[in-house]
Design a protein around this motif. Structure first.
Motif, short mmCIF file in Angstrom:
data_model
loop_
_atom_site.label_atom_id
_atom_site.label_comp_id
_atom_site.label_asym_id
_atom_site.label_seq_id
_atom_site.Cartn_x
_atom_site.Cartn_y
_atom_site.Cartn_z
N UNK A 566 9.51 -21.46 -82.93
CA UNK A 566 9.33 -20.18 -83.61
C UNK A 566 8.36 -20.29 -84.78
N UNK A 567 7.14 -20.74 -84.51
CA UNK A 567 6.12 -20.83 -85.55
C UNK A 567 5.42 -19.48 -85.71
N UNK A 568 4.84 -19.21 -86.88
CA UNK A 568 4.20 -17.90 -87.11
C UNK A 568 3.01 -17.66 -86.19
N UNK A 569 2.66 -16.39 -86.06
CA UNK A 569 1.52 -16.01 -85.23
C UNK A 569 0.22 -16.56 -85.81
N UNK A 613 6.45 -17.65 -80.34
CA UNK A 613 6.63 -16.25 -79.92
C UNK A 613 5.34 -15.48 -79.76
N UNK A 614 4.32 -15.74 -80.59
CA UNK A 614 3.07 -14.99 -80.43
C UNK A 614 2.42 -15.31 -79.09
N UNK A 641 13.46 -12.42 -86.69
CA UNK A 641 12.64 -13.55 -87.15
C UNK A 641 11.42 -13.76 -86.26
N UNK A 642 11.50 -13.30 -84.99
CA UNK A 642 10.38 -13.53 -84.08
C UNK A 642 9.77 -12.24 -83.56
N UNK A 646 5.99 -11.98 -81.87
CA UNK A 646 5.90 -11.70 -80.44
C UNK A 646 5.04 -10.46 -80.20
N UNK A 647 5.27 -9.43 -81.00
CA UNK A 647 4.47 -8.21 -80.85
C UNK A 647 3.01 -8.46 -81.17
N UNK A 648 2.72 -9.32 -82.14
CA UNK A 648 1.32 -9.62 -82.46
C UNK A 648 0.60 -10.15 -81.23
N UNK A 649 1.26 -11.08 -80.50
CA UNK A 649 0.65 -11.59 -79.28
C UNK A 649 0.46 -10.52 -78.23
#
Length: 751
Positions: A566-569, A613-614, A641-642, A646-649
């Motif tokens: 779960x690393x940032x986008x 997630x991204x 948290x994700x 996820x939406x960014x990706x």
């Protein structure tokens, strides 16, 4: 018989040393004045005497098939070498340069940069003994503050001391041997005294070589021949105080040229007064309050420090220390710049920055109109006039018009050369941009002539110079994204030949790329140029097509290897997958890119929980954008948290599909509405980053769909114009929710 020889050791750009040179020439009326400077320019000393406004410099270059090296020998009004040239000529002496040619020393950017790093130990001991901060302050204390008190002997003692402990390298040895031969030949002619003006570091060695010489000849030493396959050249260029100043990065013998110009023209007392006036004027122009009492205090403190330090008049640092004490009441985060050497550091107090600027001055040199210049200077000037691009103006261009396209290419070539006063305000940034309009801001600049003369070292014509500049930039870069940006610059400049060479380098970089973000940047540029860029003449290029194919396959391979939980986008890698989408969807049939392969990679990314997630969202988006049916609403993660990552990706790769799918909008609305205030605060930063992938018009469309879902009517534009920071609102809601929970636990919720 040999003529008497007077070797004057100087510190370059020292007013006191310049006065000593002038006095020596006046006292001895020499037949020969020999100056440390490039010997290959001796036959052109007349160019230096045309009547320029210093500072000016001799600019030298050497170019071969591997690289171009540049060097400068600058002169200002108070440079000892300049005084030797002008006063020697006025006295009727034969004036010559006696150092190795500029192209032999072109690994050293500035020929007159002092050799202090070679005698640092001795300088440090002297600084400690006199309780001063650095060699510049030491020099002011020992020399500039007492210019008439036995100066020649003090300089001799100083240079003997520092040279006695220095380790002269092979380059110094070669230069000193060559200069000694010139001095010996002048003395052997026995037609009058000889004055030689050299850097003080070289004086002891030069005298030792002259004393040990057993053979004499009246023949001048030969100027070294230029190696085969090498092009060299030298021209005079205008220089400026800013380029001379150690505070802006020049490794010169003296910092603060504006102050020393005053010292040369008016003496130490007037220089101190003028420096205070310059600082106060600059501060008041910037609406900084400087009262008469502050001014009196600064002058009194400077005078007191001068008396304490044994100076008959306030020296440079006396004045500066007095100004700081009077004008700066805040705690200083950085040491004062004049306690060290080199450029200003971040965090320097604004008042101190203005003081340093006053020390530098804004003086810019000008060449006499008759000064020879490389053909590039006149050619560019004529083209500016012919294309109606000279003067101070804003220029708007339509790249679909042949005339405007020509003007654009010309301006881009000047931009690549770094020509001052040529600024592109807007225009296409990749070959896929819909716009064909460009805006430029053109302003006259005193530094333009120097920039063009120096650019001529890279090529005799503007296209050649721009191509060589881009090739030089490419030679120092391995990162494929940066190479692709240079490829686009080459296309904007209309340099098809260079673009071919750069494309080959980009192709090689693509094959070995190990990071998805830079590879994606290269893919976007190559795809845009290959598919869309008929304006710039690159559309359909077979080599660019190979780059697109290779980059797409490499990007899919790299994407499938991304892991990280779960690393940032990371927007760069998301843009890379968006470029893969474009390549496969829009050009796959022509470039033999298999859609099923890309969909397979997307599906595996989406399904693998070890993938960030991204990238999971981007995997789903890739499948969706390439026509693979998906139930996107069922796939949205519920964890705050994700969610945003996820939406960014998803938004980065399937933005249009998201907007066309009302079901997903409803799912997102319900999911976000159900978040607690605390969870919403956790999710908010990533959610804001995700929606940045929508341009304003599409964000409004999304907001309008939300308004309609809630039973409203009209545009959702008002939702995009929040008057309060949403992070602040979310934080307040979280605090209120926490208070409600505390009241409930205490049985006070219904009170």
């Amino acid at each position: 018989m040999v003529a008497p020889v007077h070797v004057v050791g100087v510190r370059h750009h020292s007013p006191a040393c310049a006065r000593l040179v002038r006095e020596t020439i006046a006292a001895h009326r020499p037949a020969h004045v020999l100056v440390e400077g490039p010997a290959d320019f001796s036959g052109r000393i007349g160019e230096l005497l045309l009547g320029h406004t210093p500072p000016v410099a001799i600019f030298s270059y050497v170019r071969d098939d591997r690289r171009t090296r540049l060097s400068w020998a600058p002169f200002c009004d108070y440079s000892p070498e300049w005084i030797a040239l002008t006063e020697g000529h006025a006295a009727g002496a034969e004036v010559r340069f006696i150092d190795l040619p500029g192209w032999r020393t072109a690994d050293t950017e500035n020929v007159y940069a002092d050799a202090e790093h070679r005698y640092a130990d001795a300088s440090e001991r002297l600084c400690r003994a006199f309780a001063v901060d650095n060699v510049d302050v030491l020099w002011d204390h020992l020399v500039e503050a007492h210019p008439h008190d036995g100066l020649a002997q003090r300089l001799t003692t100083y240079f003997d001391l520092v040279r006695g402990e220095a380790d002269a390298g092979p380059e110094d040895t070669a230069r000193e041997e060559y200069m000694a031969r010139w001095v010996a030949a002048a003395a052997a002619r026995d037609d009058g005294p000889v004055v030689a003006v050299v850097g003080g570091f070289h004086r002891p060695a030069l005298l030792a070589r002259l004393a040990a010489a057993t053979e004499t000849t009246t023949e001048w030493p030969a100027v070294p021949a230029v190696p085969a396959g090498t092009e060299t050249g030298s021209y005079l260029v205008p220089y400026s105080n800013r380029r001379l100043d150690a505070f802006t990065g020049y490794a010169s013998g003296m910092p603060s040229p504006g102050y020393y110009q005053r010292l040369w023209e008016s003496g130490p007392k007037a220089a101190a007064t003028g420096l205070v006036a310059d600082v106060v004027t600059r501060l008041r122009k910037r609406r900084q309050t400087v009262s008469t009492a502050d001014l009196i205090s600064a002058r009194a403190l400077g005078a007191g420090l001068a008396a304490l330090r044994g100076h008959p008049h306030p020296a440079r640092t006396d004045v500066l220390d007095g100004l700081v004490s009077a004008l700066v009441s805040d705690a200083l985060e950085q040491p004062l710049p004049w306690t060290a050497r080199g450029p200003l550091t971040a965090g320097t107090h604004p008042v101190v920055v203005e003081m340093v600027a006053a020390l530098t001055g804004d003086r810019a040199g000008r060449l006499h109109p008759a000064t020879p210049a490389p053909p590039l200077v006149a050619a560019v000037g004529a083209e500016l006039t012919a294309l109606d691009l000279d003067g101070d103006r804003d220029v708007r261009l339509d790249l679909t018009e042949a005339g405007d396209l020509r003007r654009s290419r010309f301006l881009h070539r000047l931009r690549v050369l770094g020509l001052p006063g040529v600024e592109r305000r807007s225009g296409p940034s990749t070959g896929r941009d819909a716009t064909a309009a460009e805006r430029w801001r053109l302003t006259p600049s005193d530094h333009r002539e120097a920039a063009l003369i120096e650019a001529a070292a890279r090529g005799g014509t503007l296209p050649d110079a721009a191509a060589a500049t881009l090739a030089g930039l490419a030679g120092g870069r391995d990162e494929v994204g940066a190479l692709a940006a240079l490829l686009y610059d080459a296309a904007l400049c209309g340099l098809a030949d260079l673009a071919g060479d750069l494309t080959t380098r980009v192709a090689a970089g693509v094959r070995s790329a190990r990071e998805l973000g830079p590879l994606g940047a290269a893919l976007r540029v190559a795809l845009g140029l290959w598919r869309h860029d008929r304006l710039l003449g690159t559309a359909g290029s077979a080599l660019l097509g190979t780059v697109v194919t290779t980059a797409t396959r490499r990007a899919l391979w790299l994407a499938e290897g991304v892991r990280g939980g779960d690393t940032p986008a990371e927007p760069a890698r998301l843009r890379a997958l968006a470029a893969v989408r474009d390549a496969v969807r829009d050009s796959g049939a022509v470039l033999d890119l298999d859609k099923e392969t890309a969909v397979g990679v997307g599906g595996r990314l989406f399904a693998n929980q070890d993938v960030p997630p991204d990238m999971r969202g981007a995997g789903l988006g890739l499948c969706w954008a390439l026509g693979e049916p998906v139930a996107a609403g069922d796939a949205v993660p519920r964890s705050p948290a994700v969610l945003g990552d996820w939406l960014a990706g998803l938004f980065a790769v399937a933005r249009e599909e998201v907007l066309d799918d009302g079901g997903l909008t409803s799912v997102l609305d319900g999911l976000v509405s159900a978040l607690s205030a605390h969870d919403f605060l956790v999710a908010l930063p990533a959610l804001r980053q995700a929606f940045e992938f929508f341009p304003p018009a599409e964000r409004e469309r999304f907001a309008t769909a939300l308004v309609a879902r809630r039973g409203g009517a009209g545009s959702g534009r008002a939702l995009l114009r929040a008057r309060v920071d949403p992070v602040l609102v979310a934080g307040g809601a979280a605090i209120e929710e926490a208070i409600d929970e505390m009241l409930t636990r205490a049985g006070l919720a219904d009170l």
